[in-house]
Each structure stands twice: as C-alpha cells, then as structure tokens.
Motif scaffolding. Structure first.
Motif, PDB file in Angstrom:
ATOM      1  N   ARG A   1     -24.622  54.743 -45.101  1.00  0.00           N
ATOM      2  CA  ARG A   1     -24.147  54.984 -46.461  1.00  0.00           C
ATOM      3  C   ARG A   1     -25.293  55.199 -47.441  1.00  0.00           C
ATOM      4  O   ARG A   1     -25.076  55.683 -48.535  1.00  0.00           O
ATOM      5  N   TYR A   2     -26.501  54.784 -47.079  1.00  0.00           N
ATOM      6  CA  TYR A   2     -27.673  54.900 -47.934  1.00  0.00           C
ATOM      7  C   TYR A   2     -27.461  54.192 -49.275  1.00  0.00           C
ATOM      8  O   TYR A   2     -27.864  54.662 -50.322  1.00  0.00           O
ATOM      9  N   ILE A   3     -26.790  53.053 -49.192  1.00  0.00           N
ATOM     10  CA  ILE A   3     -26.561  52.208 -50.356  1.00  0.00           C
ATOM     11  C   ILE A   3     -27.249  50.873 -50.100  1.00  0.00           C
ATOM     12  O   ILE A   3     -26.966  50.215 -49.106  1.00  0.00           O
ATOM     13  N   MET A   4     -28.149  50.493 -50.995  1.00  0.00           N
ATOM     14  CA  MET A   4     -28.813  49.197 -50.860  1.00  0.00           C
ATOM     15  C   MET A   4     -27.961  48.141 -51.536  1.00  0.00           C
ATOM     16  O   MET A   4     -27.478  48.337 -52.641  1.00  0.00           O
ATOM     17  N   LYS A   5     -27.792  47.031 -50.828  1.00  0.00           N
ATOM     18  CA  LYS A   5     -27.041  45.900 -51.356  1.00  0.00           C
ATOM     19  C   LYS A   5     -27.930  44.676 -51.344  1.00  0.00           C
ATOM     20  O   LYS A   5     -28.730  44.497 -50.433  1.00  0.00           O
ATOM     21  N   GLU A   6     -27.751  43.824 -52.335  1.00  0.00           N
ATOM     22  CA  GLU A   6     -28.526  42.585 -52.379  1.00  0.00           C
ATOM     23  C   GLU A   6     -27.937  41.581 -51.394  1.00  0.00           C
ATOM     24  O   GLU A   6     -26.738  41.504 -51.202  1.00  0.00           O
ATOM     25  N   GLY A   7     -28.817  40.820 -50.773  1.00  0.00           N
ATOM     26  CA  GLY A   7     -28.400  39.804 -49.825  1.00  0.00           C
ATOM     27  C   GLY A   7     -28.809  40.187 -48.421  1.00  0.00           C
ATOM     28  O   GLY A   7     -29.457  41.192 -48.188  1.00  0.00           O
ATOM     29  N   ARG A   8     -28.402  39.361 -47.505  1.00  0.00           N
ATOM     30  CA  ARG A   8     -28.745  39.552 -46.102  1.00  0.00           C
ATOM     31  C   ARG A   8     -27.536  40.092 -45.356  1.00  0.00           C
ATOM     32  O   ARG A   8     -26.429  39.581 -45.496  1.00  0.00           O
ATOM     33  N   LYS A   9     -27.732  41.095 -44.550  1.00  0.00           N
ATOM     34  CA  LYS A   9     -26.658  41.637 -43.724  1.00  0.00           C
ATOM     35  C   LYS A   9     -26.423  40.692 -42.563  1.00  0.00           C
ATOM     36  O   LYS A   9     -27.348  40.307 -41.866  1.00  0.00           O
ATOM     37  N   ASP A  10     -25.187  40.282 -42.386  1.00  0.00           N
ATOM     38  CA  ASP A  10     -24.866  39.424 -41.255  1.00  0.00           C
ATOM     39  C   ASP A  10     -25.154  40.160 -39.957  1.00  0.00           C
ATOM     40  O   ASP A  10     -25.000  41.378 -39.870  1.00  0.00           O
ATOM     41  N   ASP A  11     -25.555  39.428 -38.938  1.00  0.00           N
ATOM     42  CA  ASP A  11     -25.811  40.015 -37.633  1.00  0.00           C
ATOM     43  C   ASP A  11     -24.481  40.349 -36.995  1.00  0.00           C
ATOM     44  O   ASP A  11     -23.776  39.486 -36.490  1.00  0.00           O
ATOM     45  N   ASP A  12     -24.121  41.603 -37.065  1.00  0.00           N
ATOM     46  CA  ASP A  12     -22.828  42.043 -36.557  1.00  0.00           C
ATOM     47  C   ASP A  12     -22.958  42.828 -35.256  1.00  0.00           C
ATOM     48  O   ASP A  12     -22.063  43.569 -34.882  1.00  0.00           O
ATOM     49  N   GLY A  13     -24.075  42.667 -34.568  1.00  0.00           N
ATOM     50  CA  GLY A  13     -24.252  43.371 -33.306  1.00  0.00           C
ATOM     51  C   GLY A  13     -24.602  44.833 -33.479  1.00  0.00           C
ATOM     52  O   GLY A  13     -24.304  45.649 -32.601  1.00  0.00           O
ATOM     53  N   TYR A  14     -25.266  45.165 -34.568  1.00  0.00           N
ATOM     54  CA  TYR A  14     -25.631  46.554 -34.855  1.00  0.00           C
ATOM     55  C   TYR A  14     -26.328  47.222 -33.676  1.00  0.00           C
ATOM     56  O   TYR A  14     -25.997  48.354 -33.309  1.00  0.00           O
ATOM     57  N   GLY A  15     -27.291  46.539 -33.081  1.00  0.00           N
ATOM     58  CA  GLY A  15     -28.056  47.144 -31.989  1.00  0.00           C
ATOM     59  C   GLY A  15     -27.196  47.493 -30.790  1.00  0.00           C
ATOM     60  O   GLY A  15     -27.303  48.580 -30.223  1.00  0.00           O
ATOM     61  N   ILE A  16     -26.315  46.573 -30.410  1.00  0.00           N
ATOM     62  CA  ILE A  16     -25.445  46.831 -29.267  1.00  0.00           C
ATOM     63  C   ILE A  16     -24.414  47.897 -29.608  1.00  0.00           C
ATOM     64  O   ILE A  16     -24.110  48.768 -28.783  1.00  0.00           O
TER      65      ILE A  16
END
Length: 159
Positions: free
Chosen positions: A96-111
């Motif tokens: 989306r190329y949208i920066m959001k404040e905070g930490r992205k939860d580990d949702d298994g992005y790599g897998i």
C-alpha cells in the motif's frame, strides 16, 4: 579495498561515510544494517549507529529486522517506530506504500510471501513448524528485552 571486499565490508564503508559526513541537515536511509554478520554483532552495530544518528539529529529512515531496535522508541522521544502496510493473499502481495505508526504484528509475512512465490507445500509446512517454535522461544525471551534495554542504557551511561 572495494575490489576485494565482501558486501558486508562495503556496507560498513558506506555507513562509516554516513557517520563521518552526516549533520542535522542530513537525511540517512539505512536498510537492514548488520545482516551480513552475526546477530549479536549486527544488533550492536545497528543500535550504536542508531544512537549516533539520533544524537547527531539526523533525520533517519532505518529499516531493520532486529526487534531489539524497537526499544529505541522507549529511550528517545524523537524516535518513532513505523511500518509499511501490505496485504498478502495466497497468490500475491499488495504493498500500500502507507507508513503507519507502531509495530506491525508478526503475521507470517515471510511465509505468506514464500507461498505467493510458489514454494512447495512441504517447505511451507516445515517453515510454519519452525516459525511456531521460534515464536514460542521469542515469547520466553520477551521479558529479557526489557533487561537488554536496561543493560544497554546502563552501559552507555557508564562509558
């Protein structure tokens, strides 16, 4: 030296150039500093470079996989943790190329990314099992992150 240097050495030379020449008028963009060495060396280098840039007043975008660096936000008011939004389906990734404040939860992005790239199911199943084991281990270590932050802060205040 560049003709006979590893990519990690070249990275160190580039970062040294940033550190030597940056001012409060500079913008530094650093991507995954320290990945070419051991995790402990990488965290140490990335942490120290971050603190140096914060102390110099350099506007810095610092992409990292070292979760320990997220603690810098708790130590320095001028430090903010941001993430880029994305959506991952079984077939592709939509950034989306949208920066959001905070930490992205580990949702298994790599897998999820590996699945979208077409990895074999057997590799994905093994990756999920390994990820679960690492997540359990990281949960056990979460309380040590606070201790890590305090140790780093105490070390720097003593030296």
């Amino acid at each position: 030296m560049e003709a006979n240097a590893s990519t990690f050495m070249l990275e160190m030379v580039e970062v040294q150039n940033i550190l030597q020449n940056c001012t409060c008028q500079s913008l530094a963009i650093i991507d995954e500093l320290g990945r070419g060495t051991s995790s402990s060396d990488g965290v140490g280098i990335a942490w120290s470079v971050s603190e140096y840039l914060i102390g110099t007043g350099v506007l810095t975008l610092f992409a990292t996989h070292f979760l320990q660096l997220l603690q810098l936000e708790n130590l320095y008011v001028q430090c903010k943790v941001l993430f880029l939004q994305y959506d991952v389906s079984s077939k592709d990734i939509q950034y989306r190329y949208i920066m959001k404040e905070g930490r992205k939860d580990d949702d298994g992005y790599g897998i999820k990314t590996a699945r979208a790239a077409g990895f074999p199911d057997s590799v994905l199943v093994d990756a999920e099992k390994s990820r679960s084991a690492v997540m359990r281990f990281n949960g056990e270590l979460q309380s040590t992150q606070v201790a890590f932050r305090l140790q780093i802060t105490q070390f720097h205040s003593q030296n």
